[in-house]
Design a protein around this motif. Structure first.
Motif, PDB file in Angstrom:
ATOM      1  N   TYR A 216      15.552 -86.301  21.239  1.00 54.22           N
ATOM      2  CA  TYR A 216      15.013 -87.650  21.451  1.00 54.22           C
ATOM      3  C   TYR A 216      15.871 -88.690  20.737  1.00 54.22           C
ATOM      4  N   ALA A 217      16.191 -88.428  19.485  1.00 60.00           N
ATOM      5  CA  ALA A 217      16.994 -89.381  18.715  1.00 60.00           C
ATOM      6  C   ALA A 217      18.388 -89.533  19.325  1.00 60.00           C
ATOM      7  N   PHE A 218      18.979 -88.433  19.756  1.00 66.46           N
ATOM      8  CA  PHE A 218      20.297 -88.495  20.369  1.00 66.46           C
ATOM      9  C   PHE A 218      20.279 -89.343  21.638  1.00 66.46           C
TER      10      PHE A 218
ATOM     11  N   ASN B  30      25.075 -99.413  35.272  1.00 62.62           N
ATOM     12  CA  ASN B  30      25.244 -98.702  36.527  1.00 62.62           C
ATOM     13  C   ASN B  30      25.168 -97.187  36.355  1.00 62.62           C
ATOM     14  N   ASN B  31      25.268 -96.720  35.146  1.00 65.63           N
ATOM     15  CA  ASN B  31      25.245 -95.293  34.887  1.00 65.63           C
ATOM     16  C   ASN B  31      23.822 -94.755  35.064  1.00 65.63           C
ATOM     17  N   PHE B  32      23.662 -93.750  35.910  1.00 65.34           N
ATOM     18  CA  PHE B  32      22.346 -93.178  36.205  1.00 65.34           C
ATOM     19  C   PHE B  32      21.702 -92.590  34.958  1.00 65.34           C
ATOM     20  N   VAL B  33      22.475 -91.846  34.179  1.00 65.42           N
ATOM     21  CA  VAL B  33      21.926 -91.191  32.992  1.00 65.42           C
ATOM     22  C   VAL B  33      21.478 -92.220  31.969  1.00 65.42           C
ATOM     23  N   ALA B  34      22.214 -93.310  31.833  1.00 65.37           N
ATOM     24  CA  ALA B  34      21.826 -94.345  30.871  1.00 65.37           C
ATOM     25  C   ALA B  34      20.550 -95.060  31.298  1.00 65.37           C
ATOM     26  N   ARG B  35      20.346 -95.190  32.609  1.00 63.54           N
ATOM     27  CA  ARG B  35      19.135 -95.859  33.097  1.00 63.54           C
ATOM     28  C   ARG B  35      17.914 -94.955  33.043  1.00 63.54           C
ATOM     29  N   VAL B  36      18.082 -93.693  33.420  1.00 59.01           N
ATOM     30  CA  VAL B  36      16.941 -92.790  33.579  1.00 59.01           C
ATOM     31  C   VAL B  36      16.695 -91.936  32.334  1.00 59.01           C
ATOM     32  N   GLY B  37      17.724 -91.700  31.522  1.00 61.44           N
ATOM     33  CA  GLY B  37      17.635 -90.792  30.383  1.00 61.44           C
ATOM     34  C   GLY B  37      16.459 -91.017  29.447  1.00 61.44           C
ATOM     35  N   PRO B  38      16.312 -92.221  28.886  1.00 61.90           N
ATOM     36  CA  PRO B  38      15.193 -92.427  27.958  1.00 61.90           C
ATOM     37  C   PRO B  38      13.817 -92.269  28.596  1.00 61.90           C
ATOM     38  N   SER B  39      13.666 -92.637  29.863  1.00 63.58           N
ATOM     39  CA  SER B  39      12.354 -92.483  30.498  1.00 63.58           C
ATOM     40  C   SER B  39      12.093 -91.053  30.952  1.00 63.58           C
ATOM     41  N   ALA B  40      13.120 -90.214  30.987  1.00 60.33           N
ATOM     42  CA  ALA B  40      12.950 -88.815  31.384  1.00 60.33           C
ATOM     43  C   ALA B  40      12.557 -87.920  30.214  1.00 60.33           C
TER      44      ALA B  40
END
Length: 176
Positions: A25-27, A39-49
């Motif tokens: 989580y911290a990472f 525009n990066n998918f992981v940056a947009r979705v990562g914290p909410s996933a």
């Protein structure tokens, strides 16, 4: 906590599933939470996933417990085999993060997992005064924590992969 060997094994099982989540989580929050790359998918979705990956780990834990119960061929054995009832119940509550209303607040998943992480740290400091077993128990705790980190990281990757394919399938249906 009961000082029996089976209680210790069950504690290690619970910690193997849940104790590594706070570091993952911290990472994610530190590296992806800045949203520098919009525009990066992981940056947009990562914290909410994150809560969904934690719920997946909770589901894997439930499957592991059901496997143990059905391997014994008796439901009566399940009540006897639960050595840590409150931690077991708290661990099973991780599946509540499948509910979108609960998963919306990602800090709740961190708070839920901190119970297991702090319990692992607390047990390490308690066992420090028992020098005969401390080396072995510390080695066990490090192995368990490493496997928990890997499990939580790969569950996050699996959720991100599923979200990526879900998004791509949605765009394909719209364009066709």
């Amino acid at each position: 906590m009961d000082n029996s060997f089976f209680a210790y094994l069950q504690l290690l099982e619970i910690m193997a599933f849940f104790s590594g989540y706070p570091l993952v989580y911290a990472f994610v929050q530190v590296s992806l939470g800045k949203k520098i790359m919009a525009n990066n998918f992981v940056a947009r979705v990562g914290p909410s996933a994150l809560p969904y990956s934690y719920a997946l780990v909770g589901m894997l834990f439930l499957g592991f417990q059901l496997k143990k119960i059905f391997a014994a061929f008796a439901i009566d054995h399940a009540a006897v085999s639960i050595q840590q009832p409150w931690l077991m119940l708290w661990a099973l509550l991780a599946m509540l993060f499948w509910v979108p209303y609960v998963a919306k607040n990602t800090v709740l998943s961190l708070l839920h997992s901190l119970v297991f992480f702090l319990y692992l740290v607390w047990e390490t400091f308690l066992k420090r005064n028992q020098p005969s077993d401390f080396g072995n128990m510390l080695q066990n705790d490090v192995h368990v924590y490493t496997s928990s980190l890997l499990l939580n990281f790969f569950s996050l990757c699996l959720i991100l992969l599923a979200a990526f394919f879900y998004q791509k399938m949605g765009k394909r249906q719209i364009t066709n």
